[in-house]
Design a protein around this motif. Structure first.
Motif, PDB file in Angstrom:
ATOM      1  N   ASP A 157       0.845  -1.203   0.000  1.00 44.92           N
ATOM      2  CA  ASP A 157       0.000   0.000   0.000  1.00 44.92           C
ATOM      3  C   ASP A 157       0.876   1.248   0.000  1.00 44.92           C
ATOM      4  O   ASP A 157       0.629   2.214  -0.737  1.00 44.92           O
ATOM      5  N   ASN A 158       1.884   1.244   0.857  1.00 49.85           N
ATOM      6  CA  ASN A 158       2.777   2.391   0.966  1.00 49.85           C
ATOM      7  C   ASN A 158       3.572   2.587  -0.327  1.00 49.85           C
ATOM      8  O   ASN A 158       3.703   3.702  -0.835  1.00 49.85           O
ATOM      9  N   ILE A 159       4.104   1.490  -0.871  1.00 49.43           N
ATOM     10  CA  ILE A 159       4.850   1.566  -2.125  1.00 49.43           C
ATOM     11  C   ILE A 159       3.951   2.059  -3.252  1.00 49.43           C
ATOM     12  O   ILE A 159       4.382   2.838  -4.116  1.00 49.43           O
ATOM     13  N   MET A 160       2.693   1.653  -3.255  1.00 48.60           N
ATOM     14  CA  MET A 160       1.762   2.086  -4.303  1.00 48.60           C
ATOM     15  C   MET A 160       1.612   3.599  -4.332  1.00 48.60           C
ATOM     16  O   MET A 160       1.469   4.196  -5.407  1.00 48.60           O
ATOM     17  N   LEU A 161       1.632   4.252  -3.178  1.00 50.35           N
ATOM     18  CA  LEU A 161       1.480   5.703  -3.180  1.00 50.35           C
ATOM     19  C   LEU A 161       2.669   6.386  -3.844  1.00 50.35           C
ATOM     20  O   LEU A 161       2.528   7.468  -4.426  1.00 50.35           O
ATOM     21  N   TYR A 162       3.838   5.754  -3.802  1.00 52.80           N
ATOM     22  CA  TYR A 162       4.993   6.271  -4.547  1.00 52.80           C
ATOM     23  C   TYR A 162       4.868   5.940  -6.033  1.00 52.80           C
ATOM     24  O   TYR A 162       5.106   6.786  -6.899  1.00 52.80           O
ATOM     25  N   TRP A 163       4.507   4.678  -6.334  1.00 52.58           N
ATOM     26  CA  TRP A 163       4.458   4.247  -7.727  1.00 52.58           C
ATOM     27  C   TRP A 163       3.349   4.955  -8.499  1.00 52.58           C
ATOM     28  O   TRP A 163       3.589   5.507  -9.591  1.00 52.58           O
ATOM     29  N   LEU A 164       2.149   4.955  -7.983  1.00 54.37           N
ATOM     30  CA  LEU A 164       1.009   5.504  -8.715  1.00 54.37           C
ATOM     31  C   LEU A 164       1.188   6.984  -9.020  1.00 54.37           C
ATOM     32  O   LEU A 164       0.734   7.472 -10.057  1.00 54.37           O
ATOM     33  N   ASN A 165       1.833   7.695  -8.112  1.00 58.01           N
ATOM     34  CA  ASN A 165       1.981   9.144  -8.257  1.00 58.01           C
ATOM     35  C   ASN A 165       3.344   9.556  -8.804  1.00 58.01           C
ATOM     36  O   ASN A 165       3.631  10.755  -8.907  1.00 58.01           O
ATOM     37  N   ALA A 166       4.187   8.564  -9.135  1.00 60.56           N
ATOM     38  CA  ALA A 166       5.505   8.824  -9.730  1.00 60.56           C
ATOM     39  C   ALA A 166       6.285   9.844  -8.901  1.00 60.56           C
ATOM     40  O   ALA A 166       6.753  10.854  -9.406  1.00 60.56           O
ATOM     41  N   THR A 167       6.427   9.555  -7.607  1.00 62.40           N
ATOM     42  CA  THR A 167       7.033  10.527  -6.687  1.00 62.40           C
ATOM     43  C   THR A 167       8.469  10.181  -6.296  1.00 62.40           C
ATOM     44  O   THR A 167       8.988  10.724  -5.321  1.00 62.40           O
ATOM     45  N   ALA A 168       9.124   9.306  -7.028  1.00 61.71           N
ATOM     46  CA  ALA A 168      10.499   8.939  -6.661  1.00 61.71           C
ATOM     47  C   ALA A 168      11.401  10.164  -6.611  1.00 61.71           C
ATOM     48  O   ALA A 168      12.155  10.353  -5.645  1.00 61.71           O
ATOM     49  N   ALA A 169      11.338  11.008  -7.633  1.00 56.87           N
ATOM     50  CA  ALA A 169      12.199  12.197  -7.657  1.00 56.87           C
ATOM     51  C   ALA A 169      11.689  13.274  -6.717  1.00 56.87           C
ATOM     52  O   ALA A 169      12.458  13.861  -5.943  1.00 56.87           O
ATOM     53  N   SER A 170      10.398  13.534  -6.749  1.00 59.34           N
ATOM     54  CA  SER A 170       9.851  14.637  -5.943  1.00 59.34           C
ATOM     55  C   SER A 170       9.974  14.367  -4.450  1.00 59.34           C
ATOM     56  O   SER A 170      10.199  15.291  -3.665  1.00 59.34           O
ATOM     57  N   SER A 171       9.844  13.113  -4.024  1.00 57.71           N
ATOM     58  CA  SER A 171      10.018  12.798  -2.600  1.00 57.71           C
ATOM     59  C   SER A 171      11.485  12.942  -2.208  1.00 57.71           C
ATOM     60  O   SER A 171      11.808  13.425  -1.124  1.00 57.71           O
ATOM     61  N   GLY A 172      12.389  12.529  -3.106  1.00 59.03           N
ATOM     62  CA  GLY A 172      13.816  12.654  -2.813  1.00 59.03           C
ATOM     63  C   GLY A 172      14.276  14.092  -2.705  1.00 59.03           C
ATOM     64  O   GLY A 172      15.262  14.389  -2.026  1.00 59.03           O
ATOM     65  N   ARG A 173      13.570  15.006  -3.369  1.00 53.71           N
ATOM     66  CA  ARG A 173      14.011  16.408  -3.351  1.00 53.71           C
ATOM     67  C   ARG A 173      13.941  17.034  -1.967  1.00 53.71           C
ATOM     68  O   ARG A 173      14.615  18.036  -1.719  1.00 53.71           O
ATOM     69  N   LEU A 174      13.149  16.479  -1.076  1.00 55.66           N
ATOM     70  CA  LEU A 174      13.124  17.023   0.275  1.00 55.66           C
ATOM     71  C   LEU A 174      14.505  16.899   0.924  1.00 55.66           C
ATOM     72  O   LEU A 174      14.899  17.747   1.725  1.00 55.66           O
ATOM     73  N   TYR A 175      15.246  15.848   0.584  1.00 57.82           N
ATOM     74  CA  TYR A 175      16.621  15.715   1.066  1.00 57.82           C
ATOM     75  C   TYR A 175      17.501  16.798   0.444  1.00 57.82           C
ATOM     76  O   TYR A 175      18.330  17.413   1.128  1.00 57.82           O
ATOM     77  N   TRP A 176      17.359  17.022  -0.846  1.00 57.43           N
ATOM     78  CA  TRP A 176      18.143  18.055  -1.540  1.00 57.43           C
ATOM     79  C   TRP A 176      17.867  19.423  -0.935  1.00 57.43           C
ATOM     80  O   TRP A 176      18.775  20.208  -0.704  1.00 57.43           O
ATOM     81  N   GLU A 177      16.607  19.703  -0.640  1.00 55.55           N
ATOM     82  CA  GLU A 177      16.237  20.989  -0.043  1.00 55.55           C
ATOM     83  C   GLU A 177      16.831  21.144   1.356  1.00 55.55           C
ATOM     84  O   GLU A 177      17.375  22.195   1.703  1.00 55.55           O
ATOM     85  N   SER A 178      16.715  20.102   2.146  1.00 55.08           N
ATOM     86  CA  SER A 178      16.983  20.234   3.574  1.00 55.08           C
ATOM     87  C   SER A 178      18.439  20.001   3.935  1.00 55.08           C
ATOM     88  O   SER A 178      18.966  20.654   4.834  1.00 55.08           O
ATOM     89  N   PHE A 179      19.109  19.070   3.258  1.00 57.06           N
ATOM     90  CA  PHE A 179      20.485  18.768   3.624  1.00 57.06           C
ATOM     91  C   PHE A 179      21.442  19.862   3.176  1.00 57.06           C
ATOM     92  O   PHE A 179      22.536  19.988   3.713  1.00 57.06           O
ATOM     93  N   ARG A 180      21.052  20.649   2.187  1.00 59.53           N
ATOM     94  CA  ARG A 180      21.908  21.737   1.740  1.00 59.53           C
ATOM     95  C   ARG A 180      22.033  22.805   2.820  1.00 59.53           C
ATOM     96  O   ARG A 180      23.056  23.459   2.948  1.00 59.53           O
ATOM     97  N   GLN A 181      20.968  22.981   3.581  1.00 61.29           N
ATOM     98  CA  GLN A 181      21.001  23.970   4.664  1.00 61.29           C
ATOM     99  C   GLN A 181      19.985  23.557   5.720  1.00 61.29           C
ATOM    100  O   GLN A 181      18.884  24.099   5.777  1.00 61.29           O
ATOM    101  N   MET A 182      20.374  22.581   6.533  1.00 63.86           N
ATOM    102  CA  MET A 182      19.483  22.127   7.598  1.00 63.86           C
ATOM    103  C   MET A 182      19.296  23.253   8.608  1.00 63.86           C
ATOM    104  O   MET A 182      20.275  23.749   9.165  1.00 63.86           O
ATOM    105  N   PRO A 183      18.042  23.698   8.807  1.00 60.88           N
ATOM    106  CA  PRO A 183      17.850  24.834   9.710  1.00 60.88           C
ATOM    107  C   PRO A 183      18.211  24.502  11.150  1.00 60.88           C
ATOM    108  O   PRO A 183      17.956  23.393  11.628  1.00 60.88           O
ATOM    109  N   ARG A 184      18.838  25.459  11.810  1.00 65.18           N
ATOM    110  CA  ARG A 184      19.095  25.326  13.236  1.00 65.18           C
ATOM    111  C   ARG A 184      17.903  25.921  13.969  1.00 65.18           C
ATOM    112  O   ARG A 184      17.428  27.007  13.626  1.00 65.18           O
TER     113      ARG A 184
END
Length: 388
Positions: A297-324
């Motif tokens: 069920d959980n994997i389906m929410l990634y597959w059906l909505n094609a969110t592999a890249a968009s979900s990963g971008r949260l890491y790109w956003e946050s790890f570049r400047q993790m707020p203190r």
């Protein structure tokens, strides 16, 4: 009457009912792709040390294609009232279950990666209607469970800037738009970071926060680490050495990763299932902690909505400047023994100045609500009972 729009004016939030309704063509496409999977050779080891074993992934994918009943699972997820709201110029999908109890406390609960709202499917109803699930009316919540931007059925950000602070601001606006001026918040993984940012940035609205993963402060350097700290340091070393490759890729090149995972359901399943093995209290096999259907069920929410890249971008956003940040609202922590890096209170207190509740759990790992729903619900109730 003036037709001039006041500066700063924002129209009332647009909220529309939503139900999951996947076109049959998508399911046919999924089955066809699974049937055409080009498999690598088997791993030359007899464990998971090189990743998810070929035989197990083939078994799960055969089940996914030929036995798993999405329509039944879809109907089960649709038992929750769901909506889409235009919040901060982002279409946000969320579950909203109002309690039958008039004095219920509003709460927003937030998932992380590789999770989704599916993580909470066993706890939403007990939180909202405790009397129907062996609890007391005084512990009731109005439950709001959003999908992070770029995850599930929420829209995908089309410009940079959607890190944890902006998502926290979005959640505060969502709760206000639902009429909840004061609310609690709960989260793990990225949900913990968003929840912490809610407590830090919106203390007038956020009553308190409950976490099952805690942002780690610095270890005191004026003494030798105790046994608890040594265990956490060993877990951190294992994570950095053997378990953090996904994070490095998603925080640096999420777009490149997205092509393969978006094209291959077997690849998307492998990327997530490995973490259900590594991060649950499963004694070596993920299905000792979670059911196969609910993992799919959980994997389906990634597959059906094609969110592999968009979900990963949260890491790109946050790890570049993790707020203190520092969080001064009341805080509760549930420490599950198989968390990736189990939290240490002495390390957390410099960030969370008002820890009022800390529970050492007897079992469970990173996906607390998914793995140990009863322990999770009991602890959320216990913490927020201090603030009612």
């Amino acid at each position: 009457m003036s037709d001039v729009t006041p500066a700063g004016y924002r129209a009332p939030m647009r909220i529309e009912p939503f139900q999951i309704a996947v076109p049959e063509e998508q399911l046919d496409d999924l089955r066809e792709r699974l049937g055409r999977t080009r498999w690598p050779e088997a791993e030359p080891v007899d464990d998971w040390s090189q990743g998810i074993p070929l035989a197990y992934l083939q078994e799960v994918c055969d089940y996914w294609a030929n036995t798993y009943d999405w329509r039944a699972r879809e109907a089960a997820l649709n038992r929750f009232d769901q909506y889409m709201a235009d919040v901060g110029d982002m279409d946000v999908h969320f579950i909203h279950v109002r309690s039958p109890e008039p004095d219920a406390m509003p709460i927003v609960i937030t998932h992380g990666w590789p999770g989704s709202v599916v993580e909470f499917h066993k706890v939403i109803e007990p939180l909202a209607n405790p009397v129907a699930h062996g609890g007391n009316a005084a512990d009731a919540f109005h439950v709001v469970c959003p999908s992070l931007p770029g995850y599930g059925f929420s829209a995908k950000p089309n410009e940079p800037g959607w890190g944890i602070e902006k998502i926290a601001d979005c959640w505060a606006e969502l709760m206000a738009g639902l009429g909840y001026d004061r609310f609690g918040a709960q989260g793990g993984d990225w949900g913990s970071a968003v929840t912490s940012a809610l407590g830090s940035r919106h203390p007038d609205a956020c009553i308190g926060i409950h976490l099952n993963m805690v942002m780690r402060g610095s270890r005191p350097k004026d003494r030798e680490p105790n046994d608890e700290e040594l265990s956490a340091l060993a877990a951190a070393k294992h994570y950095n050495d053997w378990d953090s490759g996904y994070s490095k890729q998603q925080s640096t090149r999420p777009q490149t990763l997205g092509y393969g995972l978006t094209d291959s359901p077997a690849g998307q399943a492998a990327w997530i299932l490995e973490k259900f093995w590594a991060w649950t209290d499963c004694d070596g096999h993920p299905e000792n902690a979670l059911g196969r259907d609910e993992m799919l069920d959980n994997i389906m929410l990634y597959w059906l909505n094609a969110t592999a890249a968009s979900s990963g971008r949260l890491y790109w956003e946050s790890f570049r400047q993790m707020p203190r940040m520092t969080v001064d609202v009341p805080t509760g922590v549930a420490k599950f023994p198989k968390e990736i890096i189990p939290p240490v209170r002495a390390w957390s207190e410099p960030i969370y100045s008002d820890i009022r509740h800390w529970t050492d759990m007897p079992a469970g790992g990173h996906f607390a609500a998914f793995e140990q729903p009863e322990l999770f619900v009991d602890d959320v109730r216990a913490f927020f009972s201090l603030l009612r």
